[in-house]
Enzyme design. Structure first.
Site, short mmCIF file in Angstrom:
data_model
loop_
_atom_site.label_atom_id
_atom_site.label_comp_id
_atom_site.label_asym_id
_atom_site.label_seq_id
_atom_site.Cartn_x
_atom_site.Cartn_y
_atom_site.Cartn_z
N GLU A 1 10.31 80.76 38.78
CA GLU A 1 11.80 80.40 38.59
C GLU A 1 12.32 79.99 39.80
O GLU A 1 11.96 80.48 40.89
CB GLU A 1 12.16 81.85 38.45
CG GLU A 1 13.78 82.05 38.19
CD GLU A 1 14.46 83.73 38.39
OE1 GLU A 1 15.20 83.78 37.73
OE2 GLU A 1 13.69 84.37 39.30
N HIS B 1 17.00 85.87 29.81
CA HIS B 1 17.47 87.18 29.77
C HIS B 1 18.56 87.14 30.69
O HIS B 1 19.39 88.31 30.99
CB HIS B 1 16.51 88.08 30.23
CG HIS B 1 15.62 88.02 31.43
ND1 HIS B 1 15.00 86.89 31.54
CD2 HIS B 1 15.70 88.60 32.87
CE1 HIS B 1 14.40 86.74 33.06
NE2 HIS B 1 14.91 87.90 33.54
C1 NOJ Z 1 15.16 87.06 38.26
C2 NOJ Z 1 15.12 87.60 37.29
O1 NOJ Z 1 15.26 86.70 36.14
C3 NOJ Z 1 16.15 88.54 37.06
O2 NOJ Z 1 16.45 89.24 35.87
C4 NOJ Z 1 16.32 89.55 38.10
O3 NOJ Z 1 17.42 90.28 38.30
C5 NOJ Z 1 15.90 89.07 39.38
N1 NOJ Z 1 15.10 87.79 39.49
C6 NOJ Z 1 15.26 90.02 40.56
O4 NOJ Z 1 13.87 90.29 40.33
#
Ligand code: NOJ
Length: 594
Positions: free
Chosen positions: A273, A348
């Site tokens: 990500e 999500h």
């Molecule tokens: C990215 C995740 O996709 C998200 O849902 C989360 O709140 C943050 N990182 C912290 O881990």
């Protein structure tokens, strides 16, 4: 010239994860097997045939580890055990086997920028300044202002709209948390800490047979350890967004190479990500095969479109030409190199794509979902589809009160808006207007939209649970649900199946082909050509992104012999009939030569 991928395919040597079509599960809201109102692993296992029938070949599940659930499992208290309401390690073994028995791979979520404050490592770290694990987290002394008031080490704002530092009374220092107070950041400069992260969070699960990881906030491990202040972009706020300072720090590539060496032993994939990384060169540095770090990344330009640069919840609007430019950029950035890309429009953390990028008005929702399915399945890269997207789930209704929104991101955002209004001495009327606007923004892009229970059927609670669901079910479940769609050849679900089937069958065109944008300035219709690397297959995709009919004439000047492969709506003459509202068509020309 043949691309690296066509050469690799010819020698039967393409990486398995390039051909993956991946279904994301967010466990809390997926399927409850025991009536406690919370989704669980047995619920997932009970739907493996449903997922397989969709045509995907890989599943990614968001965190199912033990956790106090402050951030819905992204706050992990033990990497080596399962959150009890979700199940047990035995359930996970069953899930891994259930996927493998069906020829599917399984990815877990690797959340290692931070842990929960309940993790035993943090409990030890906070116990005293001399504890051997003190340095596993990021502790700093206070600063003091001219009046002698205690201040945090810098002005960074967390990703959840609060100060990124929390004072620890017991040891009289601040610790850093880029997310919630309860999510302290690990100190990656500590080698012993890194080794234990790799063992506990990665190798433990790789040994059990998982096939890779989606890697949470993958570019935040390496911070500037002198912690400079962030520039002031929001004068009304005491704390400032600092992402450009803490993303892509100096040691990131070193850490990812260490991880890649472990993953290579298992032929495991990663999808990182990667927020706040707009330059193609920087992304390529993470995904180029010649310096293995990550298999691929989620780049966020598309899902961030139309959101404010500082206040990401604020909507600024966007034009179709801007959306096309983004897709064009991330489709073509792998041309002429050995990088790889991803295709996704939901997860999500996002509003539902039908509501965000097309129309969820009752008369357009089905066609919009099919239009977006056509877009996703014809683009190059590894494709991701999020639970509920396959049936065209939409955002929650606009009239839901703020109490129905349970995500810490939505709650803290509303709190911040109210604090700012107090600070500026706004009138009651101004306050009410601003709060209403904030609620509309949360409704449009807030994470709760993706987190309502999956709509399985039209029975109470949409068949998600026999108990009381932990979160309210979207009011439209009687109309939009899997049971109503599964045997209907015209449903969104059947359409996704058909399109994933075509994507799989013609992978050289859709998964691996080159992307050529047509009419970049057209604000109504999104058209592009895909070409297989060998040049013998071509596809023309035309997508009407408006609620009005648009003129259409199949181009003939390039000599291509186009035939309709698939349309989203029935039409008599697909070569010249105007595109109806939110209609899409894919034409192909096999045996073509450039
Ligand atoms: C990215 C995740 O996709 C998200 O849902 C989360 O709140 C943050 N990182 C912290 O881990």
């Amino acid at each position: 010239m043949p691309s690296n991928d066509s050469l690799a395919r010819a020698s039967g040597n393409v990486k398995w994860w390039k051909n993956a079509n991946i279904f994301q599960i967010w466990p809390a809201s997926y399927k409850d097997s025991n009536g406690d109102g919370i989704g669980d692993i047995q619920g997932i296992i009970s739907t493996l045939d449903y997922i397989k029938a969709l045509g995907v070949n890989t599943i990614w599940i968001s965190p199912m580890y033990d956790s106090p659930q402050i951030d819905m499992g992204y706050d992990i208290s033990d990497y080596e055990s399962v959150y009890p309401p979700y199940g047990t390690l035995d359930d996970m073994d069953q899930l891994i086997k259930g996927c493998h028995d069906r020829g599917m791979k399984l990815l877990l979520d690797l959340v290692i920028n931070h842990t929960s404050d309940q993790h035993k490592w943090f409990q030890e770290s906070r116990s005293s300044k001399t504890n051997p694990k003190r340095d596993w987290y990021i502790w700093r002394p206070a600063k003091y202002d001219a009046d002698g008031n205690r201040q945090p080490p810098n002005n960074w704002m967390s990703c959840f709209s609060e100060c990124a530092w929390t004072w620890d009374e017991h040891t009289q220092e601040y610790y850093l948390h880029l997310f919630c107070v309860e999510q302290p950041d690990l100190n990656w400069t500590n080698e012993e800490c890194r080794r234990e992260i790799y063992r506990s969070a990665m190798e433990f699960w790789l040994e059990k047979g998982v096939d890779g990881f989606r890697v949470d906030t993958v570019n935040m491990y390496s911070k500037p350890m002198d912690f400079p202040d962030a520039p002031i972009v929001d004068p009304l706020s005491k704390y400032q967004p600092a992402g450009t300072l803490y993303c892509n720090g100096p040691e990131m590539h070193k850490y990812l190479r260490e991880m890649a060496a472990i993953l290579a032993r298992y032929d495991a994939m990663t999808v990182g990500e990667l927020p706040l990384t707009p330059n193609t060169k920087d992304v390529l540095d993470y995904v180029s095969l010649k310096d293995p770090q990550l298999s691929m990344v989620f780049q966020f330009d598309l899902v961030d479109i139309g959101r404010g640069p500082v206040d990401m919840m604020k909507l600024t609007g966007y034009k179709l030409s801007a959306l096309k430019a983004i897709i064009n950029k991330w489709q073509t950035f792998i041309e002429g190199n050995d990088g790889w890309t991803t295709v996704f429009s939901e997860n999500h953390d996002q509003g539902r794509s039908v509501s965000r990028f097309a129309s969820d008005a009752p008369e357009h929702a089905t066609n919009s979902a099919k239009l977006l399915a056509m877009l996703n399945t014809t683009l190059t890269g590894t494709m991701f589809i999020y639970q509920g997207q396959e049936i065209g789930m939409t955002n929650v209704p606009k009239d839901w009160p703020i109490e129905e929104y349970l995500d810490v991101g939505s709650i803290n955002y509303m709190k911040l808006i109210k604090e700012k209004l107090e600070a500026t001495g706004a009138s009651e009327e101004e306050k009410a207007k601003a709060v209403h606007e904030a609620l509309l923004n949360i409704n449009a892009v807030g994470r709760d939209n993706a987190r309502t229970p999956v709509q399985w059927d039209s029975s109470p609670h949409a068949g998600f649970t026999t108990g009381k669901p932990w979160m309210r079910v979207n009011d439209n479940y009687k109309k939009i649900n899997a049971a109503a769609q599964i045997n209907d050849p015209d449903s969104v679900l059947s359409f996704w199946k058909r399109m994933i089937g075509l994507r799989t069958k013609h992978s050289s065109l859709f998964t691996f082909g080159s992307f050529h944008l047509l009419e970049p300035e057209n604000e109504q219709t999104f058209s592009y050509v895909k070409k297989s690397a060998e040049g013998d297959e071509k596809a023309l995709v035309v997508l009407n992104f408006t609620d009005q009919a648009q003129e259409f004439k199949l181009p003939t000047e390039d000599g291509a012999n186009w035939s309709l492969l698939q349309g989203t709506q029935p039409v008599e003459d697909p070569t010249s009939a105007p595109l109806k509202a939110y209609e899409g068509r894919v034409f192909v020309n096999f045996g073509a030569r450039d």
